[in-house]
Design a protein around this motif. Structure first.
Motif, PDB file in Angstrom:
ATOM      1  N   UNK A 145      -3.871   3.049  -7.962  1.00 16.74           N
ATOM      2  CA  UNK A 145      -3.303   3.802  -9.076  1.00 16.74           C
ATOM      3  C   UNK A 145      -3.333   5.299  -8.772  1.00 16.74           C
ATOM      4  N   UNK A 146      -4.427   5.781  -8.216  1.00 17.76           N
ATOM      5  CA  UNK A 146      -4.511   7.216  -7.891  1.00 17.76           C
ATOM      6  C   UNK A 146      -3.436   7.623  -6.879  1.00 17.76           C
ATOM      7  N   UNK A 147      -3.207   6.770  -5.886  1.00 16.03           N
ATOM      8  CA  UNK A 147      -2.182   7.061  -4.886  1.00 16.03           C
ATOM      9  C   UNK A 147      -0.783   7.093  -5.501  1.00 16.03           C
ATOM     10  N   UNK A 148      -0.601   6.392  -6.594  1.00 12.20           N
ATOM     11  CA  UNK A 148       0.713   6.263  -7.226  1.00 12.20           C
ATOM     12  C   UNK A 148       0.824   7.038  -8.533  1.00 12.20           C
ATOM     13  N   UNK A 182       2.052  -3.260  -7.776  1.00 15.97           N
ATOM     14  CA  UNK A 182       0.916  -2.770  -7.004  1.00 15.97           C
ATOM     15  C   UNK A 182       0.188  -3.919  -6.307  1.00 15.97           C
ATOM     16  N   UNK A 183       0.504  -4.203  -5.042  1.00 15.31           N
ATOM     17  CA  UNK A 183      -0.288  -5.213  -4.320  1.00 15.31           C
ATOM     18  C   UNK A 183      -1.692  -4.649  -4.075  1.00 15.31           C
ATOM     19  N   UNK A 204     -10.862  -0.255  -5.206  1.00 14.81           N
ATOM     20  CA  UNK A 204      -9.596  -0.498  -4.511  1.00 14.81           C
ATOM     21  C   UNK A 204      -8.417  -0.418  -5.484  1.00 14.81           C
ATOM     22  N   UNK A 205      -8.563  -1.050  -6.643  1.00 12.48           N
ATOM     23  CA  UNK A 205      -7.518  -0.999  -7.667  1.00 12.48           C
ATOM     24  C   UNK A 205      -7.316   0.440  -8.145  1.00 12.48           C
ATOM     25  N   UNK A 230      -3.156  -9.261  -7.603  1.00 14.87           N
ATOM     26  CA  UNK A 230      -4.398  -9.481  -6.856  1.00 14.87           C
ATOM     27  C   UNK A 230      -4.521 -10.943  -6.463  1.00 14.87           C
ATOM     28  N   UNK A 231      -3.385 -11.608  -6.360  1.00 13.72           N
ATOM     29  CA  UNK A 231      -3.410 -13.026  -6.037  1.00 13.72           C
ATOM     30  C   UNK A 231      -3.538 -13.251  -4.538  1.00 13.72           C
TER      31      UNK A 231
END
Length: 181
Positions: A153-156, A111-112, A148-149, A55-56
């Motif tokens: 995770x849900x998508x992956x 995970x960007x 968003x985070x 998250x940088x």
């Protein structure tokens, strides 16, 4: 930030002072590579899968690139970080997988946070809204960031499950081979 919130939730029962204080100072311990990779990669830890949440501000692959360089310099097993995949200014996917080489390197699932897949065309404005130098966030901003985070995770989820199952199967196989020897 997500890690800070998770730690806060986990420590809620253990540290009431942490919750009751009106002001607190937190220190970001990620000064070297801005992530705790070097601490996790000691051979005795036998890490198989790393879930890396970025998250940088700036290059969303900087931490994995720097870690790959660090590991190469110190002869620590780490997967190849494909420069073609990591040259994207705006990542197209919510999860990039840098697979183990089978020689002791872990598989890294990176995970960007801000990516085309889950940000619905708003990557640049979301990045700007969550600048590293912004010190205060409203409750709605924190909620948006957590959503968003969560979406990443849900998508992956299936990929995460697949790689964790692979790791467990491999560990079980190694234990069985050691027991048979």
């Amino acid at each position: 930030m997500l890690m800070m919130i998770l730690v806060y939730i986990l420590l809620e029962d253990l540290c009431p002072k942490l919750i009751n204080e009106q002001k607190m100072c937190l220190v970001d311990a990620g000064l070297f590579i801005n992530t705790p990779y070097p601490l996790m990669l000691h051979p005795h830890r036998k890490v198989d899968v790393i879930l890396s949440f970025d998250s940088s501000a700036g290059d969303p692959f900087l931490t994995v690139k720097q870690t790959a360089e660090y590991c190469k310099e110190h002869q620590i097993p780490f997967p190849n970080v494909d420069t073609k995949e990591t040259s994207e200014d705006i990542p197209s996917q919510c999860c990039y997988i840098f697979e183990s080489d089978g020689k002791g390197a872990p598989t890294v699932m990176h995970f960007p946070l801000f990516n085309k897949q889950t940000c619905e065309g708003k990557v640049k404005e979301l990045r700007d809204g969550y600048s590293t130098f912004k010190l205060h966030y409203s409750e709605s901003e924190v909620t948006q960031l957590l959503e968003l985070a969560k979406k990443n995770v849900e998508e992956s989820y299936e990929k995460i499950k697949e790689y964790c199952n692979r790791s467990v199967a491999w560990c079980n196989k190694m234990e069985a081979e050691e027991a048979a020897a």
